[in-house]
Design a protein around this motif. Structure first.
Motif, mmCIF file in Angstrom:
data_model
loop_
_atom_site.group_PDB
_atom_site.id
_atom_site.type_symbol
_atom_site.label_atom_id
_atom_site.label_comp_id
_atom_site.label_asym_id
_atom_site.label_seq_id
_atom_site.Cartn_x
_atom_site.Cartn_y
_atom_site.Cartn_z
ATOM 1 N N SER A 153 40.323 47.925 39.474
ATOM 2 C CA SER A 153 40.912 47.690 40.789
ATOM 3 C C SER A 153 40.282 46.432 41.376
ATOM 4 O O SER A 153 39.256 45.949 40.896
ATOM 5 C CB SER A 153 40.666 48.870 41.733
ATOM 6 O OG SER A 153 41.519 49.957 41.457
ATOM 7 N N ASP A 155 39.776 42.600 42.096
ATOM 8 C CA ASP A 155 39.971 41.375 41.320
ATOM 9 C C ASP A 155 39.886 41.754 39.842
ATOM 10 O O ASP A 155 38.800 41.959 39.298
ATOM 11 C CB ASP A 155 38.889 40.359 41.686
ATOM 12 C CG ASP A 155 39.029 39.047 40.913
ATOM 13 O OD1 ASP A 155 39.896 38.960 40.011
ATOM 14 O OD2 ASP A 155 38.258 38.112 41.193
ATOM 15 N N ILE A 156 41.018 41.831 39.173
ATOM 16 C CA ILE A 156 41.046 42.319 37.792
ATOM 17 C C ILE A 156 41.353 41.199 36.791
ATOM 18 O O ILE A 156 41.653 41.471 35.629
ATOM 19 C CB ILE A 156 42.081 43.458 37.628
ATOM 20 C CG1 ILE A 156 43.507 42.915 37.773
ATOM 21 C CG2 ILE A 156 41.822 44.580 38.625
ATOM 22 C CD1 ILE A 156 44.574 43.886 37.303
ATOM 23 N N TYR A 157 41.244 39.952 37.224
ATOM 24 C CA TYR A 157 41.649 38.842 36.361
ATOM 25 C C TYR A 157 40.886 38.835 35.038
ATOM 26 O O TYR A 157 41.491 38.746 33.948
ATOM 27 C CB TYR A 157 41.464 37.513 37.096
ATOM 28 C CG TYR A 157 41.972 36.310 36.320
ATOM 29 C CD1 TYR A 157 43.331 36.146 36.063
ATOM 30 C CD2 TYR A 157 41.094 35.337 35.836
ATOM 31 C CE1 TYR A 157 43.810 35.049 35.355
ATOM 32 C CE2 TYR A 157 41.558 34.236 35.139
ATOM 33 C CZ TYR A 157 42.923 34.101 34.885
ATOM 34 O OH TYR A 157 43.389 33.017 34.182
ATOM 35 N N MET A 160 42.001 41.581 32.734
ATOM 36 C CA MET A 160 43.281 41.320 32.079
ATOM 37 C C MET A 160 43.121 40.344 30.919
ATOM 38 O O MET A 160 43.787 40.455 29.892
ATOM 39 C CB MET A 160 44.291 40.746 33.085
ATOM 40 C CG MET A 160 44.790 41.740 34.118
ATOM 41 S SD MET A 160 45.691 43.139 33.382
ATOM 42 C CE MET A 160 44.386 44.360 33.245
ATOM 43 N N SER A 172 53.625 51.286 38.047
ATOM 44 C CA SER A 172 53.249 50.264 39.013
ATOM 45 C C SER A 172 54.335 50.024 40.068
ATOM 46 O O SER A 172 55.525 50.216 39.828
ATOM 47 C CB SER A 172 52.936 48.947 38.302
ATOM 48 O OG SER A 172 54.098 48.408 37.720
ATOM 49 N N TRP A 197 50.886 40.412 34.951
ATOM 50 C CA TRP A 197 49.572 40.887 35.419
ATOM 51 C C TRP A 197 48.567 39.733 35.473
ATOM 52 O O TRP A 197 47.784 39.629 36.422
ATOM 53 C CB TRP A 197 49.029 41.973 34.493
ATOM 54 C CG TRP A 197 49.899 43.165 34.266
ATOM 55 C CD1 TRP A 197 50.025 43.859 33.089
ATOM 56 C CD2 TRP A 197 50.752 43.833 35.198
ATOM 57 N NE1 TRP A 197 50.916 44.892 33.243
ATOM 58 C CE2 TRP A 197 51.370 44.900 34.522
ATOM 59 C CE3 TRP A 197 51.061 43.619 36.542
ATOM 60 C CZ2 TRP A 197 52.274 45.759 35.144
ATOM 61 C CZ3 TRP A 197 51.972 44.461 37.166
ATOM 62 C CH2 TRP A 197 52.567 45.505 36.471
ATOM 63 N N SER A 201 47.123 38.534 38.978
ATOM 64 C CA SER A 201 45.708 38.818 39.228
ATOM 65 C C SER A 201 44.869 37.559 39.409
ATOM 66 O O SER A 201 43.720 37.642 39.849
ATOM 67 C CB SER A 201 45.130 39.662 38.082
ATOM 68 O OG SER A 201 45.155 38.958 36.858
ATOM 69 N N ARG A 202 45.428 36.408 39.103
ATOM 70 C CA ARG A 202 44.707 35.157 39.336
ATOM 71 C C ARG A 202 44.367 35.001 40.830
ATOM 72 O O ARG A 202 43.266 34.549 41.187
ATOM 73 C CB ARG A 202 45.556 33.982 38.852
ATOM 74 C CG ARG A 202 45.039 32.577 39.189
ATOM 75 C CD ARG A 202 43.867 32.145 38.343
ATOM 76 N NE ARG A 202 42.575 32.632 38.818
ATOM 77 C CZ ARG A 202 41.422 32.343 38.221
ATOM 78 N NH1 ARG A 202 41.383 31.580 37.142
ATOM 79 N NH2 ARG A 202 40.293 32.812 38.701
ATOM 80 N N TYR A 204 45.578 37.543 43.373
ATOM 81 C CA TYR A 204 45.836 38.748 44.159
ATOM 82 C C TYR A 204 45.038 39.925 43.617
ATOM 83 O O TYR A 204 44.583 39.923 42.466
ATOM 84 C CB TYR A 204 47.330 39.097 44.125
ATOM 85 C CG TYR A 204 48.224 38.060 44.734
ATOM 86 C CD1 TYR A 204 48.474 38.044 46.108
ATOM 87 C CD2 TYR A 204 48.814 37.075 43.944
ATOM 88 C CE1 TYR A 204 49.298 37.080 46.674
ATOM 89 C CE2 TYR A 204 49.644 36.106 44.494
ATOM 90 C CZ TYR A 204 49.878 36.118 45.865
ATOM 91 O OH TYR A 204 50.686 35.157 46.413
ATOM 92 N N ASN A 205 44.897 40.949 44.468
ATOM 93 C CA ASN A 205 44.198 42.169 44.086
ATOM 94 C C ASN A 205 45.160 43.250 43.612
ATOM 95 O O ASN A 205 46.340 43.258 43.990
ATOM 96 C CB ASN A 205 43.376 42.696 45.263
ATOM 97 C CG ASN A 205 42.120 41.883 45.498
ATOM 98 O OD1 ASN A 205 41.409 41.535 44.552
ATOM 99 N ND2 ASN A 205 41.835 41.567 46.757
ATOM 100 N N PHE A 206 44.616 44.174 42.820
ATOM 101 C CA PHE A 206 45.338 45.351 42.337
ATOM 102 C C PHE A 206 44.569 46.594 42.787
ATOM 103 O O PHE A 206 43.363 46.520 43.034
ATOM 104 C CB PHE A 206 45.410 45.354 40.810
ATOM 105 C CG PHE A 206 46.371 44.357 40.199
ATOM 106 C CD1 PHE A 206 47.243 44.762 39.203
ATOM 107 C CD2 PHE A 206 46.399 43.027 40.595
ATOM 108 C CE1 PHE A 206 48.133 43.860 38.615
ATOM 109 C CE2 PHE A 206 47.269 42.113 40.018
ATOM 110 C CZ PHE A 206 48.141 42.532 39.026
#
Length: 294
Positions: A153, A155-157, A160, A172, A197, A201-202, A204-206
């Motif tokens: 969850s 910042d998942i960059y 990924m 999702s 994704w 994720s670059r 934005y947050n998930f």
């Protein structure tokens, strides 16, 4: 719930005649009611279109888009997305099923999250067979159906890039504004989720929802069953799309740590190319590895 945000569910159908009605009914049976449903048939060569048209007789307000030629998932989704009015978007395959409280939990998470720039919320899924039999859970669960190892969850960059965490795409919900800013799915690809994704994720947050939100159907033609087939045209398209995704990710990376993370995924894809005897693709990865290293 008329004051709650509108959710657009885009249901993509290709040769899903046996499952599409169950998928569509799962949208109508949601506990959350402020939903618009858009059905898009991508020129199925079975009786999917007939099944959908018959179902629509009882639901004339549901939008239906029927392609005259097979466009593929990415183009069909983008085409349907042009008609969507919702603040939040769900990309539903016509062989998957939303559980009754799926959308309610997703919207509540968006509205209550303390994470800034939240683009995507996602949860767990029960993987089922063609006959609706339980196979497994996407993320392993305990006796209370809670995920044993929580996926990423925030910042998942990096997650990924290096595959340390996976997104259950069928569970999702995406924010419309983010889809628009990223120009939807990349229509040059054979599949959409990994590329989206990474790009999302670059910046934005998930957020992960620790609940089983959907039933994901596993059939012989499912994407995950195509990765290692030798001399298979669909496998080649999928694996060549992964090459494009990695090449695009290199351009997004800003640090050596990110390059190192992406190297792990690159090696995974090189192994797939080798195992499927796609040696030209394997060779194409070598300059990308050099670029990541230096």
């Amino acid at each position: 719930m008329q004051n709650l945000p509108l959710v657009s569910v885009i249901c993509l159908c290709y040769n899903h005649e046996k499952f599409v009605v169950e998928a569509l009914n799962s949208v109508l049976n949601q506990s959350y009611q402020n939903i618009e449903l858009i059905v898009a048939d991508d020129c199925s060569n079975d009786d999917s279109k007939k099944v959908i048209v018959d179902w629509l007789k009882d639901y004339p307000t549901v939008q239906f888009i029927s392609s005259k030629i097979n466009l593929g998932n990415t183009k069909t989704f983008n085409k349907a997305f042009q008609f969507a009015k919702g603040e939040y978007i769900i990309d539903l395959a016509a062989d998957d099923i939303l559980l009754k409280d799926c959308i309610e939990k997703q919207v509540n998470t968006f509205l209550s999250s303390n994470k800034k720039n939240l683009a995507v919320v996602y949860g767990n899924a029960e993987v089922i067979s063609e006959n609706n039999d339980h196979i497994r859970y996407y993320y392993e669960v305990d006796t209370e159906k809670k995920t044993i190892k929580k996926p990423a969850s925030g910042d998942i960059y990096l997650a990924m890039l290096n595959q340390s965490s996976m997104i259950c795409s069928v569970s999702s919900m995406m924010k419309r504004d983010v889809l628009e800013q990223l120009n939807g799915y990349d229509e040059n690809l054979a599949y959409e989720d990994l590329d989206f994704w990474i790009r999302a994720s670059r910046n934005y947050n998930f957020e992960f929802i620790d609940s089983i939100l959907v039933q994901k159907r596993e059939v012989g033609s499912s994407l995950g069953n195509q990765f290692y087939k030798k001399f298979n045209s669909r496998t080649r398209k999928i694996n060549h799309s992964s090459y494009v995704v990695i090449k695009k990710a290199i351009a997004l990376n800003k640090t050596q740590e990110e390059n190192k993370a992406l190297m792990k995924r690159l090696h995974f894809e090189m192994e797939k190319a080798y195992r499927t005897l796609d040696f030209w693709l394997f060779i194409k990865y070598i300059p990308l590895e050099i670029k990541l290293r230096f």
